[in-house]
Design a protein around this motif. Structure first.
Motif, short mmCIF file in Angstrom:
data_model
loop_
_atom_site.label_atom_id
_atom_site.label_comp_id
_atom_site.label_asym_id
_atom_site.label_seq_id
_atom_site.Cartn_x
_atom_site.Cartn_y
_atom_site.Cartn_z
N GLU A 78 -36.10 -40.75 84.07
CA GLU A 78 -36.68 -41.97 84.65
C GLU A 78 -37.08 -42.99 83.58
OE1 GLU A 78 -39.14 -41.40 88.49
OE2 GLU A 78 -39.46 -39.57 87.30
N ILE A 79 -37.27 -42.53 82.37
CA ILE A 79 -37.71 -43.43 81.29
C ILE A 79 -36.68 -44.52 81.05
CG2 ILE A 79 -38.22 -43.53 78.82
CD1 ILE A 79 -39.51 -40.75 79.14
N ALA A 80 -35.41 -44.19 81.20
CA ALA A 80 -34.35 -45.18 80.96
C ALA A 80 -34.45 -46.38 81.90
CB ALA A 80 -32.98 -44.52 81.09
N SER A 81 -34.83 -46.15 83.13
CA SER A 81 -34.87 -47.25 84.11
C SER A 81 -36.28 -47.81 84.34
CB SER A 81 -34.27 -46.79 85.44
OG SER A 81 -34.94 -45.66 85.92
N HIS A 82 -37.27 -47.22 83.68
CA HIS A 82 -38.65 -47.70 83.83
C HIS A 82 -39.28 -47.90 82.45
CE1 HIS A 82 -38.90 -47.00 88.17
NE2 HIS A 82 -38.17 -45.92 87.95
N PRO A 83 -39.08 -49.06 81.85
CA PRO A 83 -39.62 -49.30 80.51
C PRO A 83 -41.14 -49.16 80.44
CG PRO A 83 -38.69 -51.31 81.43
CD PRO A 83 -38.36 -50.21 82.38
N GLU A 84 -41.81 -49.35 81.55
CA GLU A 84 -43.27 -49.20 81.55
C GLU A 84 -43.69 -47.75 81.29
OE1 GLU A 84 -42.07 -48.94 85.96
OE2 GLU A 84 -41.41 -50.01 84.18
N TYR A 85 -42.85 -46.80 81.68
CA TYR A 85 -43.13 -45.39 81.39
C TYR A 85 -43.09 -45.15 79.89
CZ TYR A 85 -42.21 -44.41 86.38
OH TYR A 85 -42.22 -44.38 87.75
N ALA A 86 -42.05 -45.68 79.24
CA ALA A 86 -41.91 -45.52 77.79
C ALA A 86 -43.09 -46.19 77.07
CB ALA A 86 -40.59 -46.11 77.31
N ALA A 87 -43.49 -47.35 77.55
CA ALA A 87 -44.60 -48.07 76.93
C ALA A 87 -45.89 -47.26 77.05
CB ALA A 87 -44.77 -49.44 77.58
N ARG A 88 -46.13 -46.67 78.20
CA ARG A 88 -47.34 -45.86 78.42
C ARG A 88 -47.34 -44.63 77.53
NH1 ARG A 88 -52.33 -45.77 81.19
NH2 ARG A 88 -51.38 -47.42 82.37
N ILE A 89 -46.21 -43.95 77.48
CA ILE A 89 -46.11 -42.74 76.66
C ILE A 89 -46.27 -43.08 75.18
CG2 ILE A 89 -44.56 -40.89 75.90
CD1 ILE A 89 -43.48 -40.85 78.81
N GLU A 90 -45.63 -44.16 74.75
CA GLU A 90 -45.76 -44.57 73.35
C GLU A 90 -47.21 -44.90 73.01
OE1 GLU A 90 -43.30 -47.30 70.31
OE2 GLU A 90 -44.15 -48.39 72.00
N LYS A 91 -47.89 -45.57 73.92
CA LYS A 91 -49.27 -45.97 73.68
C LYS A 91 -50.20 -44.77 73.54
CE LYS A 91 -52.90 -48.94 75.53
NZ LYS A 91 -53.26 -49.92 76.56
N TYR A 92 -49.98 -43.74 74.34
CA TYR A 92 -50.92 -42.61 74.41
C TYR A 92 -50.37 -41.30 73.86
CZ TYR A 92 -53.71 -45.72 77.25
OH TYR A 92 -54.45 -46.79 77.69
N HIS A 93 -49.22 -41.33 73.18
CA HIS A 93 -48.62 -40.06 72.75
C HIS A 93 -49.50 -39.29 71.76
CE1 HIS A 93 -47.18 -42.19 69.15
NE2 HIS A 93 -47.02 -40.99 68.62
#
Length: 83
Positions: free
Chosen positions: A31-46
């Motif tokens: 789902e990360i490929a089609s939802h950039p907001e997911y990647a942004a959230r994970i990157e922010k809080y990883h």
């Protein structure tokens, strides 16, 4: 913005604990490929999520030790007869 989304997605997909992060957020890695907001959230809080994973891993051994100590107490305890 699109380039930044692609960079975040590519960065996030390389994280060692990506499967655990997705499980935490109840999403699929795909789902990360089609939802950039997911990647942004994970990157922010990883980093925080990594610390959480490490903490749970460290607590696992301690919890086993505690259970083995108190398990022996339960085994030795005389709870009497239950009617």
């Amino acid at each position: 913005m699109v380039e930044d989304d692609l960079r975040k997605r590519n960065t996030v997909l390389k994280y060692q604990n990506i499967k655990e992060f997705c499980e935490f957020y109840t999403i699929e890695v795909s789902e990360i490929a089609s939802h950039p907001e997911y990647a942004a959230r994970i990157e922010k809080y990883h980093e925080s999520l990594d610390e959480l994973i490490v903490g749970y891993s460290q607590m696992g051994g301690l919890n086993q030790e505690i259970c083995s100590i108190f398990g022996k107490c339960d085994f030795d305890a005389d709870y009497g007869v239950v009617d």
